[in-house]
Design an enzyme around this catalytic site. Structure first.
Site, PDB file in Angstrom:
ATOM      1  N   GLY A 110      49.049   7.411 -22.457  1.00 31.66           N
ATOM      2  CA  GLY A 110      50.305   6.819 -23.228  1.00 31.66           C
ATOM      3  C   GLY A 110      49.879   5.374 -23.925  1.00 31.66           C
ATOM      4  N   GLY A 142       0.802  -1.162   0.123  1.00 41.71           N
ATOM      5  CA  GLY A 142       0.019   0.114   0.171  1.00 41.71           C
ATOM      6  C   GLY A 142       0.997   1.281   0.132  1.00 41.71           C
ATOM      7  CB  SER A 176      38.413  -0.206 -21.977  1.00 42.43           C
ATOM      8  OG  SER A 176      39.818  -0.127 -21.635  1.00 42.43           O
TER       9      SER A 176
END
Ligand code: PPS
Ligand code: ADP
EC number: 2.7.7.4
Length: 672
Positions: A511, A69, A580
């Site tokens: 790098g 509820g 990534s």
């Protein structure tokens, strides 16, 4: 029980713990409801002879139900009332309750039953319930476990948790407010989770002068919505949890109502304990029991059906058939075992069968597939990332799985299908789900245990969604692996090397390309067969449709992982140089290439990369000209345990490349 799949593990754990923990006594008949200061005697048997107490209840059927509820509909008060009227409260709890009622209760001189249920202090302070609370009580006819699921908008998750093991739902409505958006949301979930018994408890009737027309209007309103979502039948009861009307005893205030009290109704709900037994036999294998070389048994809880020695069974997903030799238990062999029993089977043949496999009736096996249409209830603050690999747990099976962009979300108020790109907290949507290997399943709607699953975030281990498998996509069944004569091993042998994936990760300008380039030159000089994948040959070609949102980066890395895998299948040493930024995707690629994945963290602090700013991108990002820039307006999750770490503030590119080659030469001197 076992009629419901264990969608969310803690639900079952919580419920079982409670079954053992808090038994109760039959209720007094016709208790008018106690006021603070009234005499209260909990069942002394609980304290004096717990075994006798349990015996007394052992043969009663058990009904699990949830209450749902909106905030303030009075759920906690109602449950407190159920427990109180059935004498399930221990004496010490009661005195604490009286003290608390005086201190923080909202009911003046009377006992605030909500305090019984709102266990945690933090919840009391917030005035809302924030977790599922399981309570046990019993009447002369039946035992009950009630999961109190919070009504606050953001806690759908708890409701799903509670509902996953329940047989019935009590949906509470505040008589003064009528059907609210939350009522609709909860009813939708109740339907989605296949709870067959719905009770509409129209509460706080005392606050609307016990007026029948208020009740009738609410029931008519609710019926219109319920039938739209496929809830054909429900039982409506006018109650007052606070005053006790129609909870355990019939109300004298509502002569116009001649139906059962809430307790009477809950006592008559049929729990279909036999439904699982009527379905075909399925044993999801929990573990392979191999104490010595002479014995190999497959243990687990029978999810449905029954089994006898000599029955023909099929092991899935492999599909091999054999027959059951013995049904072994601690107390000796059985002639038959049924749903709900934990057993160990031995099989007539030496077939492969491991944890997560399903032993099924040979002639009526479940399905096997790796692509599905599913309905998802998203339960995490972090939205769905389409393409990200999550853990999918279905019964005893755990596999990697990605969810595609949702086909649509569902507006639970209007039932409209919404066009969306993702799912956020509490959203319900339909999407395709791809698993990284075949799983054994049955459509959730068929009522079987093998249709409900959860998704788990690989990094945080949090449950992010509950799902229901609707059906397998036909194309999953039509794509078959082509048997290839020249194997991966043959490709590698021809090149005289063991294929590897050297995965460079780090901020833009850290790098990665510089070092990966040098490593490849060295490998080349050593006569190795390699290939370097980086932005130039991927983001301008295969992935030119992708930008830099989280979802696009996930897809970028997924595709690169797939390409890198194909290249290693071809026998190459593959180097990749992509930011990534997310652990989940790097881990996903690692899982695709067991043992061959080498994570190289090019660890350059943001300040250093920004100072170099080779491409001038950091300056632009700071100036607000590039959105979602890694390290500035988009996250970078550094590897926690990289195989190799390069600190470019201390090591030259040349030295780093040399060290990487030496490292892999050292590890694989036998094959490089
Ligand atoms: N918003 C934003 N954030 C980060 N990087 C950006 C962005 N926009 C463009 N670029 C340039 O794209 C290169 C990163 O692409 P990746 O494919 O490696 O990114 S990712 O792995 O999908 O996160 C990255 O190249 P590197 O500097 O070689 O890393 C950037 O030059
Ligand atoms: N120790 C180091 N290792 C790698 N790159 C370095 C180092 N020191 C300075 N740099 C410079 O940093 C820049 C890195 O750029 P790049 O290799 O394109 O990074 P990425 O591919 O991670 O975006 C190059 O200009 C490189 O000469």
């Amino acid at each position: 029980m076992g009629a419901k799949p264990d969608l969310v593990a803690p639900a079952k754990a919580g419920a079982t713990a409670l079954e053992r923990e808090t038994p109760a006594t039959p209720p007094p008949s016709g208790d008018p409801g106690l006021r603070r200061g009234d005499e209260y005697t909990p069942d002394s048997l609980i304290a004096s002879d717990i075994d006798a107490y349990l015996l007394q209840h052992q043969h009663k059927s058990l009904l699990r139900f949830i209450t749902c509820g909106s905030v303030d509909d009075g759920k906690s008060t109602l449950i407190g009332r159920l427990l109180y009227d059935s004498r399930a409260i221990f004496a010490d709890q009661l005195s604490a309750l009286e003290a608390d009622s005086k201190r923080v209760g909202t009911q003046g001189q009377n006992i605030d039953f909500a305090l019984l249920v709102d266990g945690l202090a933090a919840e009391r302070e917030q005035g809302i319930t924030i977790d599922v609370a399981y309570r046990f009580f019993a009447t002369e006819k039946r035992k009950f476990i009630v999961a109190d699921t919070p009504g606050h908008e953001q806690y759908t998750r708890n409701m799903v948790t509670g509902a996953s093991t329940a047989d019935a739902a009590v949906i509470l409505i505040d008589a003064r407010k009528g059907v609210l958006p939350q009522t609709r949301r909860h009813s939708f979930l109740v339907k989605l989770l296949r709870l067959r018994h719905v009770v509409l408890a129209v509460n706080k009737m005392d606050l609307v002068e016990y007026d029948q027309s208020v009740f009738d209007t609410i029931v008519a309103d609710y019926r219109a919505f319920a039938s739209a979502i496929g809830i054909e039948r429900f039982t409506a009861i006018p109650i007052s949890g606070f005053a006790g009307d129609n909870v355990a005893s019939a109300s004298t205030e509502m002569p116009w109502y001649d139906g059962p009290t809430l307790i009477e109704h809950l006592e008559t709900i049929d729990v279909e304990a036999d439904a699982a037994q009527a379905r075909p036999f399925r044993l999801p294998v929990q573990w392979v029991n191999r104490p010595d070389l002479d014995f190999r048994g497959f243990s687990g809880l029978i999810a449905s059906g029954s089994v006898r020695p000599g029955d023909a069974v099929r092991i899935l997903p492999s599909g091999r058939t054999t027959t059951v030799a013995r049904i072994v238990t601690m107390d000796g062999d059985l002639p038959e075992a049924v749903a709900g029993q934990s057993v160990t089977l031995t099989l007539a043949d030496e077939v492969d069968c491991s944890r997560g496999d399903v032993i099924a009736l040979a002639d009526a096996p479940p399905q096997v597939a790796d692509q599905f249409r599913a309905t998802l209830v998203w339960m995490s603050e972090t939205p769905l990332l389409p393409g990200r690999s999550y853990w999918l747990k279905l019964g005893t099976q755990t596999v990697g799985a990605t969810v595609q962009e949702p086909r649509h979300a569902i507006d639970v108020n209007t039932l409209a299908e919404l066009s969306v790109k993702t799912l956020g907290l509490n959203d319900i949507g339909v999407a395709e789900v791809y698993t990284d290997r075949d799983i054994v399943f049955e459509p959730f709607a068929d009522g079987a245990d093998l249709g409900g699953f959860i998704l788990i975030d690989r990094a945080t281990n949090a449950t992010v969604a509950a799902g229901m498998l609707d059906f397998a996509l036909r194309r999953a069944q039509n794509v078959h692996w082509q048997a290839i004569d020249i194997t991966n091993a043959a490709h590698a042998d021809q090149k005289g090397q063991t294929p590897r994936l050297l995965w460079f990760t780090g901020l833009s300008g850290s790098g990665k390309s510089t070092i990966a380039n040098l490593v490849e030159k060295k490998l080349f000089a050593l006569g190795r067969h390699s290939f370097l994948l980086d932005g130039d040959n991927v983001r301008h070609g295969l992935n030119k449709d992708l930008g830099f949102t989280d979802a696009d980066r996930v897809e970028n890395i997924r595709r690169i992982g797939e390409v890198a895998k194909l290249m290693t299948d071809a026998g190459l040493i593959v180097l990749t140089a992509f930011i990534s930024p997310f652990r989940a995707e790097r881990d996903m690629v690692r899982a695709m290439l067991p043992g061959a994945f080498v994570e190289i963290f090019v660890d350059t602090p943001l300040a250093e990369a920004e100072a170099r700013d080779v491409k001038g991108l950091y300056a632009k990002a700071r100036a607000g000209q590039i959105a979602n820039f890694t390290g500035i307006s988009s996250p970078y999750e550094a590897p926690e345990h990289p195989d190799i770490r390069v600190d470019t503030t201390r090591e030259s590119p040349e030295a780093a490349a040399e060290r990487i080659v030496e490292h892999i030469m050292g590890v694989w001197s036998h094959d490089l």
